[in-house]
Design a protein around this motif. Structure first.
Motif, PDB file in Angstrom:
ATOM      1  N   ILE A  88     -97.914 -72.233 -47.956  1.00 30.44           N
ATOM      2  CA  ILE A  88     -98.969 -71.352 -47.454  1.00 30.44           C
ATOM      3  C   ILE A  88     -98.796 -71.117 -45.960  1.00 30.44           C
ATOM      4  CG2 ILE A  88    -101.456 -71.236 -47.009  1.00 30.44           C
ATOM      5  CD1 ILE A  88    -101.775 -72.734 -49.754  1.00 30.44           C
ATOM      6  N   VAL A  89     -98.508 -72.184 -45.213  1.00 31.65           N
ATOM      7  CA  VAL A  89     -98.302 -72.016 -43.774  1.00 31.65           C
ATOM      8  C   VAL A  89     -97.047 -71.184 -43.511  1.00 31.65           C
ATOM      9  CG1 VAL A  89     -97.987 -73.211 -41.584  1.00 31.65           C
ATOM     10  CG2 VAL A  89     -99.533 -74.172 -43.310  1.00 31.65           C
ATOM     11  N   ASP A  90     -95.973 -71.437 -44.261  1.00 33.15           N
ATOM     12  CA  ASP A  90     -94.776 -70.578 -44.163  1.00 33.15           C
ATOM     13  C   ASP A  90     -95.162 -69.109 -44.273  1.00 33.15           C
ATOM     14  OD1 ASP A  90     -93.072 -72.779 -44.103  1.00 33.15           O
ATOM     15  OD2 ASP A  90     -92.293 -72.484 -46.128  1.00 33.15           O
ATOM     16  N   ALA A  91     -95.946 -68.814 -45.298  1.00 35.77           N
ATOM     17  CA  ALA A  91     -96.307 -67.426 -45.590  1.00 35.77           C
ATOM     18  C   ALA A  91     -97.029 -66.772 -44.425  1.00 35.77           C
ATOM     19  CB  ALA A  91     -97.185 -67.384 -46.845  1.00 35.77           C
ATOM     20  N   ARG A  92     -97.940 -67.517 -43.811  1.00 33.59           N
ATOM     21  CA  ARG A  92     -98.710 -66.950 -42.705  1.00 33.59           C
ATOM     22  C   ARG A  92     -97.828 -66.702 -41.477  1.00 33.59           C
ATOM     23  NH1 ARG A  92    -103.297 -64.626 -43.126  1.00 33.59           N
ATOM     24  NH2 ARG A  92    -104.515 -65.835 -41.623  1.00 33.59           N
ATOM     25  N   VAL A  93     -96.946 -67.642 -41.179  1.00 31.77           N
ATOM     26  CA  VAL A  93     -96.061 -67.462 -40.028  1.00 31.77           C
ATOM     27  C   VAL A  93     -95.096 -66.312 -40.282  1.00 31.77           C
ATOM     28  CG1 VAL A  93     -94.246 -68.540 -38.643  1.00 31.77           C
ATOM     29  CG2 VAL A  93     -96.271 -69.865 -39.297  1.00 31.77           C
ATOM     30  N   LEU A  94     -94.552 -66.244 -41.487  1.00 34.14           N
ATOM     31  CA  LEU A  94     -93.615 -65.165 -41.813  1.00 34.14           C
ATOM     32  C   LEU A  94     -94.279 -63.803 -41.695  1.00 34.14           C
ATOM     33  CD1 LEU A  94     -90.939 -64.099 -42.831  1.00 34.14           C
ATOM     34  CD2 LEU A  94     -91.667 -64.631 -45.161  1.00 34.14           C
ATOM     35  N   ALA A  95     -95.481 -63.669 -42.247  1.00 35.14           N
ATOM     36  CA  ALA A  95     -96.192 -62.392 -42.149  1.00 35.14           C
ATOM     37  C   ALA A  95     -96.465 -62.024 -40.695  1.00 35.14           C
ATOM     38  CB  ALA A  95     -97.500 -62.467 -42.938  1.00 35.14           C
ATOM     39  N   ARG A  96     -96.860 -63.006 -39.909  1.00 38.34           N
ATOM     40  CA  ARG A  96     -97.112 -62.748 -38.478  1.00 38.34           C
ATOM     41  C   ARG A  96     -95.875 -62.195 -37.791  1.00 38.34           C
ATOM     42  NH1 ARG A  96     -97.825 -68.048 -35.155  1.00 38.34           N
ATOM     43  NH2 ARG A  96     -95.545 -67.948 -35.338  1.00 38.34           N
ATOM     44  N   GLU A  97     -94.724 -62.806 -38.057  1.00 35.49           N
ATOM     45  CA  GLU A  97     -93.504 -62.356 -37.380  1.00 35.49           C
ATOM     46  C   GLU A  97     -93.043 -60.991 -37.887  1.00 35.49           C
ATOM     47  OE1 GLU A  97     -92.632 -63.791 -34.762  1.00 35.49           O
ATOM     48  OE2 GLU A  97     -93.925 -65.552 -35.030  1.00 35.49           O
ATOM     49  N   LEU A  98     -93.265 -60.714 -39.160  1.00 40.98           N
ATOM     50  CA  LEU A  98     -92.884 -59.404 -39.697  1.00 40.98           C
ATOM     51  C   LEU A  98     -93.719 -58.285 -39.093  1.00 40.98           C
ATOM     52  CD1 LEU A  98     -92.255 -60.297 -43.447  1.00 40.98           C
ATOM     53  CD2 LEU A  98     -90.594 -59.248 -41.894  1.00 40.98           C
TER      54      LEU A  98
ATOM     55  N   PRO B 242     -86.617 -56.336 -39.046  1.00 37.75           N
ATOM     56  CA  PRO B 242     -86.799 -57.428 -40.011  1.00 37.75           C
ATOM     57  C   PRO B 242     -85.949 -58.648 -39.682  1.00 37.75           C
ATOM     58  CG  PRO B 242     -86.619 -55.337 -41.164  1.00 37.75           C
ATOM     59  CD  PRO B 242     -86.294 -55.064 -39.720  1.00 37.75           C
ATOM     60  N   ALA B 243     -84.712 -58.434 -39.261  1.00 41.18           N
ATOM     61  CA  ALA B 243     -83.841 -59.565 -38.946  1.00 41.18           C
ATOM     62  C   ALA B 243     -84.406 -60.390 -37.800  1.00 41.18           C
ATOM     63  CB  ALA B 243     -82.437 -59.067 -38.604  1.00 41.18           C
ATOM     64  N   ASP B 244     -84.943 -59.726 -36.783  1.00 45.98           N
ATOM     65  CA  ASP B 244     -85.551 -60.450 -35.662  1.00 45.98           C
ATOM     66  C   ASP B 244     -86.787 -61.208 -36.127  1.00 45.98           C
ATOM     67  OD1 ASP B 244     -83.607 -59.420 -34.006  1.00 45.98           O
ATOM     68  OD2 ASP B 244     -84.907 -57.891 -33.112  1.00 45.98           O
ATOM     69  N   ALA B 245     -87.561 -60.594 -37.009  1.00 42.73           N
ATOM     70  CA  ALA B 245     -88.776 -61.243 -37.509  1.00 42.73           C
ATOM     71  C   ALA B 245     -88.447 -62.497 -38.304  1.00 42.73           C
ATOM     72  CB  ALA B 245     -89.564 -60.261 -38.377  1.00 42.73           C
ATOM     73  N   LEU B 246     -87.458 -62.395 -39.171  1.00 47.54           N
ATOM     74  CA  LEU B 246     -87.109 -63.545 -40.003  1.00 47.54           C
ATOM     75  C   LEU B 246     -86.487 -64.662 -39.171  1.00 47.54           C
ATOM     76  CD1 LEU B 246     -85.752 -61.873 -43.261  1.00 47.54           C
ATOM     77  CD2 LEU B 246     -88.096 -62.267 -42.506  1.00 47.54           C
ATOM     78  N   ALA B 247     -85.744 -64.298 -38.151  1.00 45.15           N
ATOM     79  CA  ALA B 247     -85.174 -65.310 -37.268  1.00 45.15           C
ATOM     80  C   ALA B 247     -86.273 -66.041 -36.502  1.00 45.15           C
ATOM     81  CB  ALA B 247     -84.186 -64.668 -36.294  1.00 45.15           C
ATOM     82  N   ALA B 248     -87.304 -65.316 -36.059  1.00 46.33           N
ATOM     83  CA  ALA B 248     -88.417 -65.946 -35.346  1.00 46.33           C
ATOM     84  C   ALA B 248     -89.204 -66.869 -36.268  1.00 46.33           C
ATOM     85  CB  ALA B 248     -89.329 -64.873 -34.760  1.00 46.33           C
ATOM     86  N   TYR B 249     -89.404 -66.452 -37.505  1.00 46.16           N
ATOM     87  CA  TYR B 249     -90.068 -67.303 -38.506  1.00 46.16           C
ATOM     88  C   TYR B 249     -89.289 -68.592 -38.713  1.00 46.16           C
ATOM     89  CZ  TYR B 249     -90.183 -68.823 -43.444  1.00 46.16           C
ATOM     90  OH  TYR B 249     -90.173 -69.557 -44.608  1.00 46.16           O
ATOM     91  N   GLU B 250     -87.982 -68.488 -38.881  1.00 46.72           N
ATOM     92  CA  GLU B 250     -87.159 -69.675 -39.086  1.00 46.72           C
ATOM     93  C   GLU B 250     -87.225 -70.612 -37.880  1.00 46.72           C
ATOM     94  OE1 GLU B 250     -82.526 -70.367 -38.779  1.00 46.72           O
ATOM     95  OE2 GLU B 250     -83.028 -69.367 -40.687  1.00 46.72           O
TER      96      GLU B 250
ATOM     97  N   ASP C 183     -89.588 -71.086 -35.864  1.00 50.27           N
ATOM     98  CA  ASP C 183     -90.899 -71.746 -35.848  1.00 50.27           C
ATOM     99  C   ASP C 183     -90.996 -72.827 -36.912  1.00 50.27           C
ATOM    100  OD1 ASP C 183     -93.742 -72.216 -36.670  1.00 50.27           O
ATOM    101  OD2 ASP C 183     -94.185 -70.738 -35.128  1.00 50.27           O
ATOM    102  N   ARG C 184     -90.544 -72.547 -38.125  1.00 47.68           N
ATOM    103  CA  ARG C 184     -90.843 -73.408 -39.261  1.00 47.68           C
ATOM    104  C   ARG C 184     -89.746 -74.397 -39.633  1.00 47.68           C
ATOM    105  NH1 ARG C 184     -95.051 -74.928 -40.555  1.00 47.68           N
ATOM    106  NH2 ARG C 184     -94.836 -74.827 -42.812  1.00 47.68           N
ATOM    107  N   LEU C 185     -88.491 -74.034 -39.497  1.00 42.36           N
ATOM    108  CA  LEU C 185     -87.435 -74.908 -40.001  1.00 42.36           C
ATOM    109  C   LEU C 185     -87.420 -76.290 -39.347  1.00 42.36           C
ATOM    110  CD1 LEU C 185     -83.870 -73.926 -41.025  1.00 42.36           C
ATOM    111  CD2 LEU C 185     -84.204 -75.911 -39.576  1.00 42.36           C
ATOM    112  N   PRO C 186     -87.552 -76.425 -38.030  1.00 42.23           N
ATOM    113  CA  PRO C 186     -87.522 -77.782 -37.450  1.00 42.23           C
ATOM    114  C   PRO C 186     -88.652 -78.668 -37.973  1.00 42.23           C
ATOM    115  CG  PRO C 186     -87.191 -76.114 -35.749  1.00 42.23           C
ATOM    116  CD  PRO C 186     -87.620 -75.383 -36.985  1.00 42.23           C
ATOM    117  N   VAL C 187     -89.845 -78.115 -38.120  1.00 43.57           N
ATOM    118  CA  VAL C 187     -90.990 -78.891 -38.615  1.00 43.57           C
ATOM    119  C   VAL C 187     -90.742 -79.355 -40.042  1.00 43.57           C
ATOM    120  CG1 VAL C 187     -93.453 -78.819 -39.164  1.00 43.57           C
ATOM    121  CG2 VAL C 187     -92.596 -77.652 -37.116  1.00 43.57           C
ATOM    122  N   LEU C 188     -90.282 -78.447 -40.886  1.00 42.80           N
ATOM    123  CA  LEU C 188     -90.094 -78.784 -42.296  1.00 42.80           C
ATOM    124  C   LEU C 188     -88.932 -79.749 -42.490  1.00 42.80           C
ATOM    125  CD1 LEU C 188     -91.867 -77.911 -44.637  1.00 42.80           C
ATOM    126  CD2 LEU C 188     -92.129 -76.453 -42.641  1.00 42.80           C
ATOM    127  N   THR C 189     -87.931 -79.677 -41.659  1.00 43.28           N
ATOM    128  CA  THR C 189     -86.836 -80.638 -41.753  1.00 43.28           C
ATOM    129  C   THR C 189     -87.355 -82.046 -41.498  1.00 43.28           C
ATOM    130  OG1 THR C 189     -85.206 -78.970 -41.086  1.00 43.28           O
ATOM    131  CG2 THR C 189     -84.585 -81.284 -40.817  1.00 43.28           C
TER     132      THR C 189
END
Length: 427
Positions: A323-333, A339-347, A349-355
């Motif tokens: 759910i949090v992924d979804a909100r951050v992804l939508a915000r960046e989009l 789109p490529a810049d948006a998805l890179a910004a989402y990653e 933000d989220r990838l380090p935390v989830l790792t």
């Protein structure tokens, strides 16, 4: 910007609703099953994710089909209390923690998508099988329609792989990866209609270093008997030679085939074997996850939820983090025209935390207190303070929450994850 989401699960549906709330309406979800049914068992949604669903205007609907969890207790195999902590509103959050049947949560989200984005926003019998980047930055997507016996192609500005632990999008990005790794534990899950236990809003985790039981109610008392819908999950090491061909969450099993492994987890305040014996449904699957990836995003394609970071069910972080992924992804989009810049910004933000959370889940997360209790006092104790000195228990719980940014202070005070509204309609 046209956005295609592979998978109409919790993460995919929340992404669509978040994009709609910001004014983007060119969104479609492709779901592999011919019909979305209320399948599955229980989920716990932590307050950081409930906040996001509340901001989408769904809290009242969810409260009607869930239980606001009040406490979480960890117990040893004798039922002795190791540690109890308040949860949700009682713990100082501004939003509750919700115990809910997965099918009910998915139904609320799917109905909201159809109301807000239109009845054709969710396309069933549509499994994303592959994709190819285009020279113009867009994505050509190959879709299989199993029930109809045909295939089709479509094009989008961005493709979101929210298609679960067996994600076809992830497999296309990482063809060398293979099946999800198994840690050797087997999980049996099910639901039972039973009288409430403790205060009717308690989540319980009990066991030792070999076995674990997780129990919580998911409904208010119903009918003249006042019974509630209870979720239970029990786990232990697999028998020697056991083989699972795949991680199928919906493989039904008879309770009597595994009940004997947990027959002694009967306490004067909760009879775990009785819950299993009288189950309405029971399923078995191997405890698997996915190894962390160095990247989720490749151009205009990214991953979300279990497709990106499937983890062991420790600490109620599966659906919560989707759910949090979804909100951050939508915000960046919405923030980015590319789109490529948006998805890179989402990653970013989220990838380090989830790792970090994935790694903690492999160490059993906060449930490690049960292992420690068994290691230090295998025959039980009179007082947990004899086993855990000082504030050790509190520190384990607090540190896990801070690790993922879902401690009360962070959740209550951080800025909203809501995407800024697109002016003049969808771009």
């Amino acid at each position: 910007m046209s956005i295609l989401i592979a998978g109409a699960g919790i993460g995919g549906l929340t992404t669509a609703l978040s994009l709609h709330a910001a004014g983007r309406t060119d969104v479609r979800l492709l779901e592999a099953v011919p019909e979305i049914k209320p399948l599955g068992v229980g989920l716990n949604i932590l307050p950081n994710a409930v906040r996001e669903l509340a901001e989408l205007g769904l809290l009242d609907e969810l409260l009607a089909v869930s239980v606001p969890t009040g406490t979480l207790g960890y117990h040893n195999r004798f039922g002795q209390l190791i540690w109890r902590e308040e949860r949700g509103l009682a713990a100082g959050y501004r939003w509750p923690q919700l115990s809910i049947h997965r099918g009910r949560l998915q139904s609320v989200l799917a109905e909201a998508v159809r109301r807000r984005l239109g009845p054709d926003a969710i396309v069933t019998d549509a499994r994303v099988e592959g994709f190819e980047p285009r020279p113009d930055g867009r994505v050509d997507v190959l879709v299989n329609h199993p029930a109809a016996g045909r295939a089709s192609r479509t094009t989008a500005d961005a493709l979101i792989g929210a298609d679960g632990i067996h994600s076809r999008v992830r497999a296309r990005l990482h063809p060398e990866e293979g099946p999800p790794p198994w840690n050797g534990l087997v999980v049996w899950r099910g639901t039972t209609t039973a009288p409430p236990f403790l205060d009717g809003r308690s989540m319980v985790i009990a066991g030792d270093d070999r076995r674990r039981a997780v129990i919580y109610p998911m409904s208010a008392p119903e009918g003249p008997s006042g019974e509630v819908l209870v979720n239970w999950a029990v786990a232990r090491a697999a028998d020697p030679g056991a083989v699972f061909a795949d991680a199928d969450w919906n493989r039904a099993v008879a309770p009597e085939t595994f009940l004997h492994h947990f027959a002694d987890l009967a306490f004067d305040w909760l009879d775990v074997p009785a819950l299993i014996r009288t189950a309405r449904e029971a399923y078995v699957y191997p405890m698997v996850d996915r190894d962390p990836l160095e990247r989720w995003t490749h151009g205009a394609v990214t991953l979300l939820g279990d497709a990106a970071h499937a983890m062991y069910p420790m600490g109620s972080n599966g659906a919560t983090q989707a759910i949090v992924d979804a909100r951050v992804l939508a915000r960046e989009l919405v923030r980015h025209d590319s789109p490529a810049d948006a998805l890179a910004a989402y990653e970013a933000d989220r990838l380090p935390v989830l790792t970090r959370i994935q790694a903690s889940a492999r160490r059993r997360g906060p449930e490690v207190v049960i292992d420690l209790a068994h290691e230090r006092a295998p025959e039980g104790f009179d007082d947990p303070a004899e086993v855990f000195p000082g504030d050790e228990l509190q520190s384990i719980s607090r540190d896990f929450a801070r690790l993922g940014g879902f401690d009360p202070e962070t959740v209550n005070t951080r800025p909203s994850l809501a995407a800024p509204t697109v002016t003049g309609g969808a771009r």
